[in-house]
Design a protein around this motif. Structure first.
Motif, PDB file in Angstrom:
ATOM      1  N   LEU A 183       0.819  -1.216   0.000  1.00 39.78           N
ATOM      2  CA  LEU A 183       0.000   0.000   0.000  1.00 39.78           C
ATOM      3  C   LEU A 183       0.852   1.265   0.000  1.00 39.78           C
ATOM      4  O   LEU A 183       0.436   2.300  -0.521  1.00 39.78           O
ATOM      5  N   SER A 184       2.044   1.179   0.602  1.00 40.47           N
ATOM      6  CA  SER A 184       2.919   2.353   0.677  1.00 40.47           C
ATOM      7  C   SER A 184       4.375   1.897   0.528  1.00 40.47           C
ATOM      8  O   SER A 184       5.097   1.760   1.524  1.00 40.47           O
ATOM      9  N   PRO A 185       4.833   1.659  -0.703  1.00 43.27           N
ATOM     10  CA  PRO A 185       6.175   1.101  -0.934  1.00 43.27           C
ATOM     11  C   PRO A 185       7.315   1.901  -0.305  1.00 43.27           C
ATOM     12  O   PRO A 185       8.337   1.326   0.075  1.00 43.27           O
ATOM     13  N   SER A 186       7.146   3.213  -0.184  1.00 43.63           N
ATOM     14  CA  SER A 186       8.239   4.038   0.345  1.00 43.63           C
ATOM     15  C   SER A 186       8.521   3.771   1.814  1.00 43.63           C
ATOM     16  O   SER A 186       9.610   4.088   2.310  1.00 43.63           O
ATOM     17  N   VAL A 187       7.565   3.174   2.531  1.00 43.57           N
ATOM     18  CA  VAL A 187       7.737   2.993   3.973  1.00 43.57           C
ATOM     19  C   VAL A 187       8.906   2.068   4.288  1.00 43.57           C
ATOM     20  O   VAL A 187       9.553   2.204   5.327  1.00 43.57           O
ATOM     21  N   VAL A 188       9.229   1.148   3.389  1.00 40.67           N
ATOM     22  CA  VAL A 188      10.298   0.190   3.661  1.00 40.67           C
ATOM     23  C   VAL A 188      11.672   0.848   3.630  1.00 40.67           C
ATOM     24  O   VAL A 188      12.648   0.303   4.173  1.00 40.67           O
ATOM     25  N   ASN A 189      11.779   2.029   3.022  1.00 44.48           N
ATOM     26  CA  ASN A 189      13.054   2.750   2.960  1.00 44.48           C
ATOM     27  C   ASN A 189      13.091   3.979   3.863  1.00 44.48           C
ATOM     28  O   ASN A 189      14.046   4.755   3.819  1.00 44.48           O
ATOM     29  N   THR A 190      12.061   4.160   4.682  1.00 42.49           N
ATOM     30  CA  THR A 190      11.972   5.337   5.544  1.00 42.49           C
ATOM     31  C   THR A 190      12.665   5.079   6.874  1.00 42.49           C
ATOM     32  O   THR A 190      12.397   4.072   7.533  1.00 42.49           O
ATOM     33  N   THR A 191      13.555   5.983   7.267  1.00 45.94           N
ATOM     34  CA  THR A 191      14.254   5.829   8.541  1.00 45.94           C
ATOM     35  C   THR A 191      13.490   6.523   9.656  1.00 45.94           C
ATOM     36  O   THR A 191      12.763   7.486   9.429  1.00 45.94           O
ATOM     37  N   SER A 192      13.678   6.029  10.860  1.00 46.48           N
ATOM     38  CA  SER A 192      13.086   6.655  12.032  1.00 46.48           C
ATOM     39  C   SER A 192      13.955   7.841  12.443  1.00 46.48           C
ATOM     40  O   SER A 192      15.004   8.094  11.836  1.00 46.48           O
ATOM     41  N   VAL A 193      13.536   8.540  13.496  1.00 47.05           N
ATOM     42  CA  VAL A 193      14.343   9.660  13.998  1.00 47.05           C
ATOM     43  C   VAL A 193      15.731   9.173  14.401  1.00 47.05           C
ATOM     44  O   VAL A 193      16.725   9.878  14.283  1.00 47.05           O
ATOM     45  N   GLY A 194      15.818   7.936  14.869  1.00 42.84           N
ATOM     46  CA  GLY A 194      17.106   7.365  15.252  1.00 42.84           C
ATOM     47  C   GLY A 194      17.898   6.829  14.080  1.00 42.84           C
ATOM     48  O   GLY A 194      18.897   6.137  14.263  1.00 42.84           O
ATOM     49  N   LYS A 195      17.443   7.122  12.845  1.00 43.31           N
ATOM     50  CA  LYS A 195      18.126   6.723  11.604  1.00 43.31           C
ATOM     51  C   LYS A 195      18.103   5.208  11.372  1.00 43.31           C
ATOM     52  O   LYS A 195      18.942   4.672  10.645  1.00 43.31           O
ATOM     53  N   LYS A 196      17.159   4.526  11.989  1.00 43.51           N
ATOM     54  CA  LYS A 196      17.038   3.088  11.761  1.00 43.51           C
ATOM     55  C   LYS A 196      16.063   2.810  10.623  1.00 43.51           C
ATOM     56  O   LYS A 196      14.992   3.408  10.550  1.00 43.51           O
ATOM     57  N   LEU A 197      16.445   1.877   9.765  1.00 46.76           N
ATOM     58  CA  LEU A 197      15.557   1.393   8.716  1.00 46.76           C
ATOM     59  C   LEU A 197      14.673   0.266   9.266  1.00 46.76           C
ATOM     60  O   LEU A 197      15.024  -0.361  10.268  1.00 46.76           O
ATOM     61  N   PRO A 198      13.556  -0.011   8.613  1.00 40.35           N
ATOM     62  CA  PRO A 198      12.746  -1.163   9.027  1.00 40.35           C
ATOM     63  C   PRO A 198      13.551  -2.463   9.085  1.00 40.35           C
ATOM     64  O   PRO A 198      13.316  -3.306   9.946  1.00 40.35           O
ATOM     65  N   LEU A 199      14.526  -2.607   8.170  1.00 41.67           N
ATOM     66  CA  LEU A 199      15.369  -3.806   8.180  1.00 41.67           C
ATOM     67  C   LEU A 199      16.151  -3.910   9.481  1.00 41.67           C
ATOM     68  O   LEU A 199      16.305  -5.003  10.047  1.00 41.67           O
TER      69      LEU A 199
END
Length: 216
Positions: free
Chosen positions: A122-138
């Motif tokens: 539904l939102s492909p970009s979310v998998v490459n979005t980092t959190s405030v702590g610069k962590k990726l979903p991976l």
């Protein structure tokens, strides 16, 4: 159909109104105001009872399709919906409990993978979005002990190739190293991550020292 969505929105807003009040008390830059739906999905993923209630009646999928823009939106703590799903151990346990009656381990793992796949689709970009702590979903998936079958594979295959050699912001480890660490290490994730980006083996002396500490 419009009437259905109107009732759906009203139901979801009603059961998450306490979260809106909490966000206002935080007084953060994305505080929720009356009628602002931006963070409702995040509320659901922070509270396993809301998640269970909505998924039980097939409302969660409908809500995400209706408001897919919320999936990649950062909340007041700098997390997307995918970050929160991966961080909430109670939801992980809930989905596993629902799948206990299934005899096949693969079927049990499908419950969590299904939710992650739906978000990414539904939102492909979310998998490459980092959190405030610069962590990726991976990073989140690996440090929380997810396996290749239930989360890591979906995220790694859908994400940008750069994620495969993105160091963890706190400990500096590459994804394949994270998969090999701790009691919840997953050899399949280690193998698949190295297979997807074998060039990462060509590391400098400092990195070789880090690898030695993990594997030897």
């Amino acid at each position: 159909l419009e009437e259905y969505y109107r009732i759906l929105d009203a139901a979801v807003e009603y059961i998450t109104q306490d979260y809106a009040a909490k966000e206002r008390r935080r007084n953060k830059y994305l505080a929720v105001e009356e009628g602002d739906r931006r963070l409702i999905l995040h509320a659901i993923l922070e509270h396993e009872h809301l998640f269970d209630c909505l998924s039980r009646f097939s409302l969660l999928g409908s809500f995400m399709r209706r408001h897919r823009e919320q999936i990649s939106l950062l909340d007041s703590s700098g997390n997307t919906a995918l970050h929160l799903l991966l961080k909430n151990d109670k939801i992980k346990t809930l989905l596993r409990c629902k799948g206990r009656k299934e005899k096949s381990k693969e079927t049990r793992e499908n419950a969590f993978r299904k939710e992650i796949t739906r978000m990414i689709n539904l939102s492909p970009s979310v998998v490459n979005t980092t959190s405030v702590g610069k962590k990726l979903p991976l990073h989140y998936a690996l440090e929380r002990g997810f396996t290749w079958e239930n989360a890591v594979g979906v995220i790694a295959e859908a994400g940008d190739a750069r994620a495969l050699f993105s160091r963890h912001p706190s400990n500096g480890l590459y994804p394949f190293m994270l998969a090999a660490c701790g009691r919840r290490s997953d050899i399949t994730s280690v193998f698949q991550l190295l297979k997807a980006y074998p060039q990462i083996i060509s590391v400098n002396e400092k990195d070789q020292s880090s690898i030695s500490k993990i594997f030897f």
